[in-house]
Design a protein around this motif. Sequence first.
Motif, PDB file in Angstrom:
ATOM      1  N   LEU A  38       0.825  -1.212   0.000  1.00  0.00           N
ATOM      2  CA  LEU A  38       0.000   0.000   0.000  1.00  0.00           C
ATOM      3  C   LEU A  38       0.859   1.263   0.000  1.00  0.00           C
ATOM      4  O   LEU A  38       0.576   2.224  -0.711  1.00  0.00           O
ATOM      5  CB  LEU A  38      -0.959   0.003   1.184  1.00  0.00           C
ATOM      6  CG  LEU A  38      -2.086  -1.031   1.135  1.00  0.00           C
ATOM      7  CD1 LEU A  38      -2.947  -0.917   2.382  1.00  0.00           C
ATOM      8  CD2 LEU A  38      -2.930  -0.856  -0.116  1.00  0.00           C
ATOM      9  N   ALA A  39       1.908   1.251   0.814  1.00  0.00           N
ATOM     10  CA  ALA A  39       2.803   2.405   0.834  1.00  0.00           C
ATOM     11  C   ALA A  39       3.515   2.565  -0.506  1.00  0.00           C
ATOM     12  O   ALA A  39       3.722   3.686  -0.982  1.00  0.00           O
ATOM     13  CB  ALA A  39       3.822   2.259   1.971  1.00  0.00           C
ATOM     14  N   LEU A  40       3.868   1.460  -1.122  1.00  0.00           N
ATOM     15  CA  LEU A  40       4.510   1.500  -2.428  1.00  0.00           C
ATOM     16  C   LEU A  40       3.564   2.102  -3.471  1.00  0.00           C
ATOM     17  O   LEU A  40       3.964   2.944  -4.285  1.00  0.00           O
ATOM     18  CB  LEU A  40       4.921   0.090  -2.842  1.00  0.00           C
ATOM     19  CG  LEU A  40       5.553  -0.072  -4.223  1.00  0.00           C
ATOM     20  CD1 LEU A  40       6.846   0.706  -4.325  1.00  0.00           C
ATOM     21  CD2 LEU A  40       5.790  -1.553  -4.515  1.00  0.00           C
ATOM     22  N   GLY A  41       2.311   1.686  -3.441  1.00  0.00           N
ATOM     23  CA  GLY A  41       1.336   2.222  -4.377  1.00  0.00           C
ATOM     24  C   GLY A  41       1.121   3.707  -4.194  1.00  0.00           C
ATOM     25  O   GLY A  41       1.034   4.466  -5.174  1.00  0.00           O
ATOM     26  N   GLU A  42       1.036   4.131  -2.953  1.00  0.00           N
ATOM     27  CA  GLU A  42       0.853   5.561  -2.671  1.00  0.00           C
ATOM     28  C   GLU A  42       2.045   6.363  -3.157  1.00  0.00           C
ATOM     29  O   GLU A  42       1.892   7.458  -3.713  1.00  0.00           O
ATOM     30  CB  GLU A  42       0.633   5.761  -1.170  1.00  0.00           C
ATOM     31  CG  GLU A  42       0.226   7.160  -0.768  1.00  0.00           C
ATOM     32  CD  GLU A  42       1.419   8.055  -0.463  1.00  0.00           C
ATOM     33  OE1 GLU A  42       1.263   9.297  -0.533  1.00  0.00           O
ATOM     34  OE2 GLU A  42       2.500   7.508  -0.148  1.00  0.00           O
ATOM     35  N   LEU A  43       3.255   5.816  -3.003  1.00  0.00           N
ATOM     36  CA  LEU A  43       4.458   6.511  -3.444  1.00  0.00           C
ATOM     37  C   LEU A  43       4.493   6.612  -4.973  1.00  0.00           C
ATOM     38  O   LEU A  43       4.866   7.653  -5.528  1.00  0.00           O
ATOM     39  CB  LEU A  43       5.694   5.767  -2.928  1.00  0.00           C
ATOM     40  CG  LEU A  43       7.051   6.379  -3.249  1.00  0.00           C
ATOM     41  CD1 LEU A  43       7.147   7.815  -2.720  1.00  0.00           C
ATOM     42  CD2 LEU A  43       8.171   5.516  -2.671  1.00  0.00           C
ATOM     43  N   ALA A  44       4.087   5.544  -5.647  1.00  0.00           N
ATOM     44  CA  ALA A  44       4.064   5.573  -7.107  1.00  0.00           C
ATOM     45  C   ALA A  44       3.049   6.583  -7.623  1.00  0.00           C
ATOM     46  O   ALA A  44       3.308   7.307  -8.594  1.00  0.00           O
ATOM     47  CB  ALA A  44       3.749   4.180  -7.649  1.00  0.00           C
ATOM     48  N   ASP A  45       1.897   6.651  -6.975  1.00  0.00           N
ATOM     49  CA  ASP A  45       0.886   7.623  -7.401  1.00  0.00           C
ATOM     50  C   ASP A  45       1.364   9.043  -7.133  1.00  0.00           C
ATOM     51  O   ASP A  45       1.111   9.961  -7.920  1.00  0.00           O
ATOM     52  CB  ASP A  45      -0.433   7.357  -6.686  1.00  0.00           C
ATOM     53  CG  ASP A  45      -1.601   8.058  -7.356  1.00  0.00           C
ATOM     54  OD1 ASP A  45      -1.854   7.779  -8.544  1.00  0.00           O
ATOM     55  OD2 ASP A  45      -2.244   8.908  -6.704  1.00  0.00           O
ATOM     56  N   LEU A  46       2.082   9.233  -6.025  1.00  0.00           N
ATOM     57  CA  LEU A  46       2.679  10.535  -5.736  1.00  0.00           C
ATOM     58  C   LEU A  46       3.671  10.917  -6.827  1.00  0.00           C
ATOM     59  O   LEU A  46       3.664  12.053  -7.332  1.00  0.00           O
ATOM     60  CB  LEU A  46       3.378  10.493  -4.379  1.00  0.00           C
ATOM     61  CG  LEU A  46       4.224  11.728  -4.011  1.00  0.00           C
ATOM     62  CD1 LEU A  46       3.331  12.965  -3.839  1.00  0.00           C
ATOM     63  CD2 LEU A  46       5.037  11.469  -2.746  1.00  0.00           C
ATOM     64  N   ALA A  47       4.521   9.967  -7.224  1.00  0.00           N
ATOM     65  CA  ALA A  47       5.504  10.238  -8.277  1.00  0.00           C
ATOM     66  C   ALA A  47       4.809  10.615  -9.577  1.00  0.00           C
ATOM     67  O   ALA A  47       5.219  11.551 -10.272  1.00  0.00           O
ATOM     68  CB  ALA A  47       6.395   9.019  -8.482  1.00  0.00           C
TER      69      ALA A  47
END
Length: 369
Positions: A38-47
Amino acid sequence: MAVLDRTGTLAPIRDKVEAGERLDFEDGVALLETDDVLALGELADLARRLRGGGDEVYFVQNLYLNQTNVCRVKCKFCAFAATSKQPQAYTITPEQLVEDALRQRELTGFTEIHMVNGENPHVDFDFYVSTTRALHDAMPDVHLKLYTASEIHHMTTLSGLTHEEVLRELRDAGLGSLPGGGAEVFADRVRKLVAPGKEPAEDWFDVHDTAHRLGIPTHCTLLYGHVETYEERVDHLLRLRDQQDRTGGFLAFIPLAFHPENTVFERRGWRHTTGSEDLKMIAVSRLVLDNVPNVKAYWIMMGMPLAQVGLHFGANDVQGTVVREEIFHAAGATTPTGQKLDELVRFVQAAGRVPVQRDTLYNELRRWE
């Protein structure tokens, strides 16, 4: 609200992303190794958003064609290819292909034809040029996205021409862009194991580099979930990123999960990738490929519900209507072989995003607010 990384391993990578710094090999491996999906997904969407992405999710109305499944290569991951002596083998003439495409055009109004084939040793180069010209003459307003780099390389073997000479002839006949297939995994170790008869990665890159220099845009892919390591996946992404730095010709990246059905891997008890693995690959692709503007959640492979989630893991494209896809279905994909336009719109809206119909080159054709 941001999702917190429970392990803390993503914190230094998040700092890089927020500062606009490029991720390196170690970062890529760390991202694939994290359990905090989930944290990885949020970081990718932020990028994605920090690099200029909005709420738009793109798709194209397209028709998939396969003119021949006869192939000289025995790739161990492929369930589509056949030898000329097998009962399921087929080779369709240019005239028959055009007739079929025109019938489909009356039904769907597609703006793109996406065609890949086996590497048929029983046809000549003119077979491909004639097909391209016939499709273009019959449908001059349809974008022709035809032939993987492996097929282009095969055409040089058939003709004795160079990659550049083959691409020039096809471009002059109406070729618009290349799909990204044939990349598989670039590592020599992997290619020798899963596709020992296929050309080396250097030839794949030469085809795409040449196409970009000739003004032909292309796509790029990674086939994951078989014998490759995390390190080999990251190396693959970084090689694509380096190519994009040089030429800027990649329109989009498509991570493709390996489907083992009807391949030698099925007999070895190989398993499908999990949904979390597929989401993780989308997210890592977005984070590492900072210079490729579009990352696709390929719904024909992963299904629309998971593709919807992928739109929150860095993806901004769901490919298209994909009428009559055969290659992944030969390997066991159970998704429908086509999505109507209104169904795609509904799926994207349900994910909280804005559906945008595009052409192949990402020009906006229609928007649903």
